[in-house]
Design an enzyme around this catalytic site. Sequence first.
Site, mmCIF file in Angstrom:
data_model
loop_
_atom_site.group_PDB
_atom_site.id
_atom_site.type_symbol
_atom_site.label_atom_id
_atom_site.label_comp_id
_atom_site.label_asym_id
_atom_site.label_seq_id
_atom_site.Cartn_x
_atom_site.Cartn_y
_atom_site.Cartn_z
ATOM 1 N N HIS A 97 0.870 -1.177 0.000
ATOM 2 C CA HIS A 97 0.000 0.000 0.000
ATOM 3 C C HIS A 97 0.903 1.222 0.000
ATOM 4 O O HIS A 97 1.684 1.424 0.927
ATOM 5 C CB HIS A 97 -0.927 0.019 1.213
ATOM 6 C CG HIS A 97 -1.912 1.159 1.161
ATOM 7 N ND1 HIS A 97 -3.184 1.010 0.643
ATOM 8 C CD2 HIS A 97 -1.803 2.460 1.543
ATOM 9 C CE1 HIS A 97 -3.820 2.172 0.714
ATOM 10 N NE2 HIS A 97 -3.000 3.056 1.248
ATOM 11 N N CYS A 98 0.800 2.030 -1.041
ATOM 12 C CA CYS A 98 1.696 3.181 -1.203
ATOM 13 C C CYS A 98 1.007 4.462 -0.742
ATOM 14 O O CYS A 98 0.013 4.875 -1.340
ATOM 15 C CB CYS A 98 2.116 3.304 -2.667
ATOM 16 S SG CYS A 98 3.251 4.677 -2.958
#
Length: 335
Positions: A155-156
Amino acid sequence: MAPSGPGGVRRRCRRVLYWIPVVFISLLLGWSYYAYAIQLCIVSMENIGEQVVCLMAYHLLFAMFVWSYWKTIFTLPMNPSKEFHLSYAEKELLEREPRGEAHQEVLRRAAKDLPIYTRTMSGAIRYCDRCRLIKPDRCHHCSVCDKCILKMDHHCPWVNNCVGFSNYKFFLLFLAYSLLYCLFIAATDLQYFIRFWTNGLPDTQAKFHIMFLFFAAAMFSVSLSSLFGYHCWLVSKNKSTLEAFRNPVFRHGTDKNGFSLGFSKNMRQVFGDEKKYWLLPIFSSPENHQFPAKPLRESQSHLLTDSQTWTENSSNSGRCKAGMSNPALTMENET
């Protein structure tokens, strides 16, 4: 309408806060456009030919950077299809069974017609208690999105999105074009940075923008080059970031290269079969590509038993056929 309560307010506040990194990058990108296009090219450059060449090359990189960044942010993560969700009867049975062998037996019966080859570290069927589904291979639950994401990489926060099956190509192109963007700015700004630094040019408003622009571009170039190089290595090995830290577990044990199909096929899994579209942030996989008969490379075929091999023939059950026709399960092409 019933009030949402404190929990709902906190969730909405968190959703707003998650956009702060994206807003920061957008503002930084907007300032870099002003600093480079206006202050450097138009105000500071005296050679018309240099101005034209730099502005044309800059706008091309700027457009590709913004396009790939936009696609990475707003391409929705792909979730497991309905075939992996338990039926109502299976959910009821699972709730009645205590954790243990009986619990696993329910999951094994539910997963017997699904193309699942990976297991937990203890050898159990991978099941998500939050989403109430059997996890497909390479699928993981994201605690931020609160969903199971197909081939989740990470998850960026900089894109406020999960990077996985549906947008991994866009994420790689975002890294590539942002790196080229920073390198181009640093290279063309260097001579003016040196001249301002040595007082070779008059002390104007452009001085601050040009000097800070070089520092920012050089700093981001270093960090982006290492990150981009790392993800290129992952693509060449057909690994995700999660799989690089924890090797996938199959029925017969762990295998760090269990999903590798060879360099060429590993590249096509992410970028698709149409090489002319590889450098564009668009979907480049066939729309109706079937689930491959052998999802693992030939040298890894010993990981599967004959009864578990996923084949495309008339003896497959209805659930199996539905899973094969679902593009969300395609392993040969990622996007």
